[in-house]
Enzyme design. Structure first.
Site, PDB file in Angstrom:
ATOM      1  N   LYS A  72      42.051  40.674  41.242  1.00 37.26           N
ATOM      2  CA  LYS A  72      41.805  40.894  39.676  1.00 37.26           C
ATOM      3  C   LYS A  72      40.442  40.795  38.947  1.00 37.26           C
ATOM      4  O   LYS A  72      40.057  41.667  38.296  1.00 37.26           O
ATOM      5  CB  LYS A  72      42.804  40.138  38.945  1.00 37.26           C
ATOM      6  CG  LYS A  72      44.326  40.544  38.995  1.00 37.26           C
ATOM      7  CD  LYS A  72      45.103  39.773  38.111  1.00 37.26           C
ATOM      8  CE  LYS A  72      46.788  39.878  38.585  1.00 37.26           C
ATOM      9  NZ  LYS A  72      47.523  38.813  37.854  1.00 37.26           N
ATOM     10  N   GLU A  77      47.414  32.599  36.757  1.00 39.04           N
ATOM     11  CA  GLU A  77      46.114  33.317  36.533  1.00 39.04           C
ATOM     12  C   GLU A  77      45.965  34.070  35.198  1.00 39.04           C
ATOM     13  O   GLU A  77      45.039  34.241  34.427  1.00 39.04           O
ATOM     14  CB  GLU A  77      46.260  34.699  37.537  1.00 39.04           C
ATOM     15  CG  GLU A  77      45.930  33.902  39.081  1.00 39.04           C
ATOM     16  CD  GLU A  77      46.585  34.929  40.041  1.00 39.04           C
ATOM     17  OE1 GLU A  77      46.700  36.251  39.737  1.00 39.04           O
ATOM     18  OE2 GLU A  77      46.801  34.378  41.370  1.00 39.04           O
ATOM     19  N   HIS A  94      43.285  33.656  31.550  1.00 36.90           N
ATOM     20  CA  HIS A  94      42.757  34.391  30.644  1.00 36.90           C
ATOM     21  C   HIS A  94      42.556  34.151  29.256  1.00 36.90           C
ATOM     22  O   HIS A  94      42.077  35.047  28.174  1.00 36.90           O
ATOM     23  CB  HIS A  94      43.190  35.880  30.880  1.00 36.90           C
ATOM     24  CG  HIS A  94      42.841  36.455  32.444  1.00 36.90           C
ATOM     25  ND1 HIS A  94      41.632  37.004  32.546  1.00 36.90           N
ATOM     26  CD2 HIS A  94      43.436  36.625  33.395  1.00 36.90           C
ATOM     27  CE1 HIS A  94      41.435  37.352  33.769  1.00 36.90           C
ATOM     28  NE2 HIS A  94      42.628  37.132  34.418  1.00 36.90           N
TER      29      HIS A  94
END
Lengths: 327, 327
Positions: free
Chosen positions: A120, A190, A194
């Site tokens: 990603k 994950e 962010h």
């Protein structure tokens, strides 16, 4: 010709990948590795046994022909008796150096074949780009960024760009709905990394209870804006637009399998005739993250295999190679 | 490295292609051919002079360095002093054997390089597929079906298919608006040939007055369903779905530059988890046919050039190669 495939990583993504592969005639999963062990079976791996064993005991190494090892990836890939044409690296994106470190394992193992990841972050792809020459010299064809975003939607952006003389912006918005976040522990961390105020280290250190507490506050929703997603570097690398013109955001509902919004990619640009316009690619809501990520990853694995057979080695991305349909 | 490009055919499509190329730094148009003549200029061709000369006198052969010839394509491509890396075949689709006959000219000329067409009909693509081995042996990389449909939208379908275990249908609907059909005489006759009760021969034999009379009856609209479009064979060839599951239709407004509907591609399939869903790719209305066709064609020409440099020759299609962005 059936392509013999291995899957590295056996969390939610790896398990979905194995299920998907079991429906394909052109590919056969012969190898699996998780943190604690691996299994190799030249005639193919039984999906139900593998998943049941992993869920019950924590590693596919407990399968009948499995091997327990704290160096499972290295042990699996460096065994010259293991006949695997390509691996899908269904590994956690964290730590950020993990994917590149696995690529280095392959480079030093002497194995030749194709590798595909569904990575990603931009910074993780940059590390792989740095390995480009080493991969080439090792006879490895590595395709990076081959999930949904980057991946499916980046490819759609590369296609959409064709109508334009100049690309002004690429906006990717994803909606993900999952019934129960605990099946995707690594992925959700994950995503949390962010969020404003969080980092990779903070998210990774969170206990399940801490994740639950955070999700209670947001009613199960994780809203993400201006994420560090490698779509930007993939498109910049091809001259489509500079990375600051690419934005990725989304909403993850961790308590409802229905997507909170339709995942889409919008590319806006100017045509050679001076018109400003926007092309849009929208995914059907009924396609799961697993279908969009794993389907795409194996489509790129097939494309990488075609490159490898033509002796084209090195690093490529989902934005420059067309994925092939796997039957 | 600037790619030296030639354009064969200088009707509406060829002229748009030349205009588009004049905005690109990575490509330079050095050769043009029409039915009556050709021009070659190693330093590049002046867009305005070429179009003005063609419109005034009927051939680019009347340009200062031009050559009049009733074998213009053959004369242009077989001259060993002409340094052209790739040609865009912006030729009429009619007669249906025309594109393959030009490909044969290239094969017998001894020229090596890349060719791209924006061909439409399934039967025309089948002829090119038949030339695959000859193209390969001649050191030519030929990319077929590289316009808007087939082309841009077929590529989008190949991407969209990645989420699915099985593709049920691909529906392409295009809207085209042109202010004045007389700028696209060949294209409009190709469209009429797809209308119920018309054939290629009938459409080709129609005078301009007859076309006008037909358009008067339909208020300038040409509505097309179940057209013979090569999207079907391109997707079938890759195992995405059988050709009967692909439908192409559209509405052409010959009296209004505004599109009567937004051009779109819808792909419906079943995921490995058993869900039925539809991905949609929609083109912005402000992008013209010229932008969507020519932009895409040169994107594939750049991709073909990358293949050619790796000594990958033969026939490929827009559904199996990713177009590259031309700056």
């Amino acid at each position: 010709m059936v392509i013999k495939v291995g899957i590295l990583g056996f969390g939610g993504l790896g398990q979905a990948a194995l299920k998907l592969l079991s429906t394909k005639q052109e590919m056969l999963c012969v190898a699996l590795a998780d943190q604690k062990g691996y299994v190799y079976a030249s005639q193919g791996i039984d999906v139900n046994k593998a998943i049941a064993t992993y869920q019950a005991k924590g590693s596919v190494g407990y399968l009948e022909s499995g091997v327990l090892s704290d160096q499972s990836i290295k042990a699996l890939i460096s065994n010259p008796n293991h006949n695997v044409s390509g691996y899908f690296l269904a590994l956690p994106n964290l730590p950020n150096t993990f994917m590149a470190s696995v690529a280095k394992e392959f480079i030093s193992s002497g194995w030749q074949g194709v590798l595909v990841d569904a990575i990603k972050r931009t910074s993780a792809v940059e590390q792989l780009i740095g390995l480009s020459e080493d991969l080439k010299a090792s006879g490895i064809t590595y395709l990076t960024g081959c999930g949904a975003t980057p991946g499916l939607l980046t490819a759609a952006a590369a296609i959409a760009a064709q109508s334009f003389a100049e690309v002004h912006k690429v906006e990717i918005q994803f909606g993900v709905g999952i019934a129960n976040w605990s099946a995707y522990r690594a992925t959700i961390r994950e995503d949390i990394a962010h969020m404003p105020g969080y980092t990779v280290d903070i998210a990774q250190a969170m206990t399940d209870a801490e994740v639950e507490a955070l999700l209670d506050k947001t009613n199960g929703l994780i809203t993400l804006e201006h994420m560090e997603h490698a779509d930007d570097i993939l498109l910049e690398r091809l001259g489509i637009c500079s990375r600051d013109r690419v934005t990725v955001g989304g909403v993850v509902d961790t308590r409802n399998p229905k997507k909170p919004l339709s995942t889409n990619m919008k590319l806006t640009g100017r045509t050679f005739e001076g018109k400003i316009s926007t092309h849009t690619f929208t995914l059907g809501d009924e396609t799961s993250m697993a279908a969009n990520v794993c389907g795409t990853a194996f489509g790129y694995l097939k494309a990488a295999q075609a490159f490898h057979q033509k002796s084209i080695h090195g690093l490529f991305t989902s934005a420059e190679v067309m994925p092939l349909f796997v039957q």
